[in-house]
Design a protein around this motif. Structure first.
Motif, PDB file in Angstrom:
ATOM      1  N   ARG A   1       0.797  -1.221   0.000  1.00 52.02           N
ATOM      2  CA  ARG A   1       0.000   0.000   0.000  1.00 52.02           C
ATOM      3  C   ARG A   1       0.835   1.280   0.000  1.00 52.02           C
ATOM      4  O   ARG A   1       0.378   2.315  -0.490  1.00 52.02           O
ATOM      5  N   ARG A   2       2.008   1.241   0.587  1.00 54.07           N
ATOM      6  CA  ARG A   2       2.865   2.437   0.624  1.00 54.07           C
ATOM      7  C   ARG A   2       3.936   2.435  -0.471  1.00 54.07           C
ATOM      8  O   ARG A   2       4.766   3.335  -0.524  1.00 54.07           O
ATOM      9  N   ASP A   3       3.912   1.426  -1.313  1.00 51.91           N
ATOM     10  CA  ASP A   3       4.917   1.299  -2.384  1.00 51.91           C
ATOM     11  C   ASP A   3       4.328   1.874  -3.668  1.00 51.91           C
ATOM     12  O   ASP A   3       3.569   1.209  -4.378  1.00 51.91           O
ATOM     13  N   ALA A   4       4.676   3.121  -3.976  1.00 51.66           N
ATOM     14  CA  ALA A   4       4.096   3.810  -5.131  1.00 51.66           C
ATOM     15  C   ALA A   4       4.368   3.068  -6.430  1.00 51.66           C
ATOM     16  O   ALA A   4       3.489   2.953  -7.285  1.00 51.66           O
ATOM     17  N   GLY A   5       5.577   2.569  -6.586  1.00 48.21           N
ATOM     18  CA  GLY A   5       5.914   1.838  -7.804  1.00 48.21           C
ATOM     19  C   GLY A   5       5.119   0.556  -7.943  1.00 48.21           C
ATOM     20  O   GLY A   5       4.641   0.221  -9.047  1.00 48.21           O
TER      21      GLY A   5
ATOM     22  N   LEU B   1       2.177  -0.002  -6.721  1.00 52.32           N
ATOM     23  CA  LEU B   1       0.777   0.328  -7.000  1.00 52.32           C
ATOM     24  C   LEU B   1       0.571   0.683  -8.465  1.00 52.32           C
ATOM     25  O   LEU B   1      -0.455   0.316  -9.062  1.00 52.32           O
ATOM     26  N   VAL B   2       1.536   1.383  -9.059  1.00 55.94           N
ATOM     27  CA  VAL B   2       1.450   1.674 -10.491  1.00 55.94           C
ATOM     28  C   VAL B   2       1.442   0.370 -11.287  1.00 55.94           C
ATOM     29  O   VAL B   2       0.648   0.191 -12.227  1.00 55.94           O
TER      30      VAL B   2
ATOM     31  N   ARG C   1      -1.942  -1.417 -10.952  1.00 53.81           N
ATOM     32  CA  ARG C   1      -2.994  -0.808 -11.764  1.00 53.81           C
ATOM     33  C   ARG C   1      -2.826  -1.158 -13.248  1.00 53.81           C
ATOM     34  O   ARG C   1      -3.818  -1.233 -13.983  1.00 53.81           O
TER      35      ARG C   1
ATOM     36  N   THR D   1      -4.002   8.371   0.621  1.00 54.51           N
ATOM     37  CA  THR D   1      -2.698   7.697   0.623  1.00 54.51           C
ATOM     38  C   THR D   1      -2.897   6.228   0.952  1.00 54.51           C
ATOM     39  O   THR D   1      -4.013   5.769   1.193  1.00 54.51           O
ATOM     40  N   LYS D   2      -1.801   5.507   0.988  1.00 58.80           N
ATOM     41  CA  LYS D   2      -1.798   4.087   1.350  1.00 58.80           C
ATOM     42  C   LYS D   2      -2.838   3.305   0.544  1.00 58.80           C
ATOM     43  O   LYS D   2      -3.574   2.484   1.079  1.00 58.80           O
ATOM     44  N   ALA D   3      -2.907   3.608  -0.754  1.00 59.00           N
ATOM     45  CA  ALA D   3      -3.795   2.909  -1.698  1.00 59.00           C
ATOM     46  C   ALA D   3      -5.260   3.001  -1.289  1.00 59.00           C
ATOM     47  O   ALA D   3      -6.054   2.115  -1.579  1.00 59.00           O
TER      48      ALA D   3
END
Length: 298
Positions: free
Chosen positions: A25-29, A31-32, A35, A146-148
């Motif tokens: 959830r806190r890993d932006a990469g 999450l991209v 998606r 934040t956090k997805a």
């Protein structure tokens, strides 16, 4: 033991098979990448109502291209390796082009398999919370998801806010082969249920059970036993089912909370659930049904 029923009854809106994958959830990469995954799908909620497949009575899992890019979107978890999201978005295109139908979340919870009903409860609670909490409770500044979708941050004061869950005790006072049920003024005619109320600040679950039973019906209780819990996403409660040993049978009603209360037998409960009794029992989706059935079957 004053109750010898099952330890973990099944309740409505539970039974999710999704891995919530908190570590992502806190890993932006990550999450991209989730998606963009070819098997990523979205549960579309329009006015907090899920879009179902009208031909199969199942969630219509939409593709990323079917969801507006600016729609609030939350990560629900992983179905195996397939990412699952939910978005607050219009349903017109899904209804028109893909055979979707918009269904009330309660009705969907009653008709769908447990894992899908649980996903709807998760999605509805989160999306409703985001719609209600766009501003910081500390300083009043706008907040960002934040956090997805499982938190909001305030850029002004740095406060981090998490989805609210309101604990509610729902309980049967039991004594001598009888259980106490009541009906609120807003209930349908002949409908009775277990008594319930919100847990207050500085109060244990046991204390809340005893307080609510005394306040609403004048019943003093001793030992309290936890039975089961249920997420109730209207908007975001956690229903906590208990049984309590009653010390008296005399009922003193709080007529602002209850229109009527009565002591019933296990035979009365079985008849009510079969539709042949003098009163009507809660439907299977409600944890009150689980509570009554567990007691009556014990």
């Amino acid at each position: 033991m004053f109750f010898d029923g099952p330890d973990t009854p099944v309740t409505g809106f539970t039974g999710s098979r999704l891995d919530r994958a908190d570590h992502l959830r806190r890993d932006a990469g990550a999450l991209v990448a989730l998606r963009a995954h070819p098997n990523a799908r979205w549960l579309v909620m329009d006015d907090l109502k899920p879009v179902l497949n009208s031909s199969s009575d199942a969630i219509l899992w939409a593709y990323r291209s079917d969801v507006p890019h600016d729609a609030p979107s939350v990560f629900l978890g992983l179905d195996g390796e397939a990412p699952r999201f939910a978005a607050a978005a219009p349903s017109d295109e899904l209804v028109r082009d893909f055979g979707g139908t918009l269904v009330d979340a309660r009705a969907a919870g009653a008709m769908l398999p447990a894992p899908q009903a649980a996903a709807i409860a998760h999605a509805r609670s989160l999306l409703d919370w985001h719609a209600r909490h766009g501003f910081c409770a500390v300083c009043g500044a706008p907040t960002q998801m934040t956090k997805a979708g499982h938190a909001r941050n305030c850029g002004a004061c740095g406060a981090e806010h998490f989805p609210r869950v309101d604990p509610v005790v729902i309980m049967l006072a039991v004594k001598g082969g009888h259980a106490l049920v009541g009906r609120q003024p807003r209930f349908p005619r002949r409908f009775f249920s277990a008594l319930a109320g919100f847990v207050e600040a500085g109060e244990s679950l046991e204390e809340a059970v005893r307080r609510e039973l005394f306040e609403e019906a004048g019943i003093r209780t001793g030992r309290v036993r936890y039975l089961a819990s249920q997420p109730w996403p209207f908007p975001s409660s956690l229903m906590i089912a208990c049984l309590a040993e009653a010390e008296n049978f005399d009922i003193t009603l709080d007529d602002e909370e209850l229109e009527e209360a009565r002591w019933v037998t296990k035979e009365d409960v079985h008849a009510a659930m079969a539709g042949t009794g003098e009163w009507l029992a809660p439907p299977p989706l409600a944890i009150a049904h689980t509570l009554l059935k567990a007691w009556a079957d014990s």
